[in-house]
Scaffold this motif. Structure first.
Motif, mmCIF file in Angstrom:
data_model
loop_
_atom_site.group_PDB
_atom_site.id
_atom_site.type_symbol
_atom_site.label_atom_id
_atom_site.label_comp_id
_atom_site.label_asym_id
_atom_site.label_seq_id
_atom_site.Cartn_x
_atom_site.Cartn_y
_atom_site.Cartn_z
ATOM 1 N N LEU A 93 0.832 -1.211 0.000
ATOM 2 C CA LEU A 93 0.000 0.000 0.000
ATOM 3 C C LEU A 93 0.868 1.263 0.000
ATOM 4 C CD1 LEU A 93 -2.755 -1.171 2.512
ATOM 5 C CD2 LEU A 93 -3.148 -0.561 0.113
ATOM 6 N N LEU A 117 -2.622 -4.678 -6.370
ATOM 7 C CA LEU A 117 -2.106 -4.833 -5.007
ATOM 8 C C LEU A 117 -1.441 -6.193 -4.814
ATOM 9 C CD1 LEU A 117 -4.498 -3.365 -2.270
ATOM 10 C CD2 LEU A 117 -2.010 -3.471 -2.176
ATOM 11 N N THR A 120 1.842 -6.115 -6.475
ATOM 12 C CA THR A 120 2.777 -5.299 -5.694
ATOM 13 C C THR A 120 3.260 -6.046 -4.454
ATOM 14 O OG1 THR A 120 1.607 -3.344 -6.511
ATOM 15 C CG2 THR A 120 3.132 -3.016 -4.675
ATOM 16 N N CYS A 121 2.402 -6.873 -3.866
ATOM 17 C CA CYS A 121 2.831 -7.716 -2.735
ATOM 18 C C CYS A 121 3.974 -8.632 -3.182
ATOM 19 C CB CYS A 121 1.660 -8.550 -2.196
ATOM 20 S SG CYS A 121 0.512 -7.618 -1.171
#
Length: 199
Positions: A93, A117, A120-121
């Motif tokens: 985030l 997301l 991106t993790c």
């Protein structure tokens, strides 16, 4: 609720679990408040985080229907924000807020934001993602532009990956998150090979 039936995210928000608390808190992150173009109507932001958390805990094959997620929430009743999963989602985030600050107009649907997301993790879990924020944003903008072009072409679409991605956004079926991640990674390797080197 004035006679309106509860949404899945509203029902999920009522599940007694530390994971519920974590997702509720993460849904207040500045990334959702200032960057995504999705109003937080009826726990929309909480719903996105809940799905991301379920995938991070259960893997990409996780079911994302209400009953599937509720089961994960109940099994994670003692979830800690300091766990590896909690830290990874928070780091993702933070990364996305830095990447998209003031430029989040492409982040318009829950499934798109969940997919980004989750990707991106994966990036932040390598421990080598720092400094790649603008590269990720540029990749994603190209991806969304190419996706829109292919969807507009309808039957004449020339890239089956984009067609499959769009279908998986519309259909709430098990394995859809995995399909989207595989396509995002394939496009990442083609569009932004220097970013792909993180892996």
């Amino acid at each position: 609720q004035e006679g309106m039936p509860l949404t899945s995210s509203e029902k999920l928000n009522a599940v007694p679990s530390k994971l519920t608390d974590y997702c509720r808190s993460a849904a207040n992150h500045i990334f959702f408040a200032q960057t995504v173009a999705i109003p937080n109507t009826r726990y929309a932001h909480f719903d996105i985080v809940a799905k991301v958390a379920t995938i991070e805990i259960e893997g990409l094959d996780a079911g994302l229907r209400l009953d599937d997620i509720r089961e994960v929430f109940l099994s994670q009743s003692s979830f800690a924000s300091t766990s590896a999963t909690g830290k990874r989602i928070k780091a993702a985030l933070d990364f996305l807020q830095k990447a998209f600050k003031g430029k989040g107009s492409s982040l318009r649907t829950r499934t798109i934001v969940q997919s980004l997301l989750t990707l991106t993790c994966r990036l932040v879990s390598t421990g080598r993602s720092q400094g790649y924020e603008s590269k990720l944003r540029k990749f994603f903008e190209i991806f969304m532009s190419e996706l829109a072009e292919q969807v507009e072409m309808g039957q004449s679409a020339t890239d089956s990956d984009y067609v499959t991605f769009q279908r998986s956004v519309s259909a709430n079926i098990k394995g859809a998150a995995k399909t989207r991640q595989e396509i995002l990674l394939r496009k990442l390797f083609r569009i932004a090979p220097d970013l792909a080197e993180i892996f």
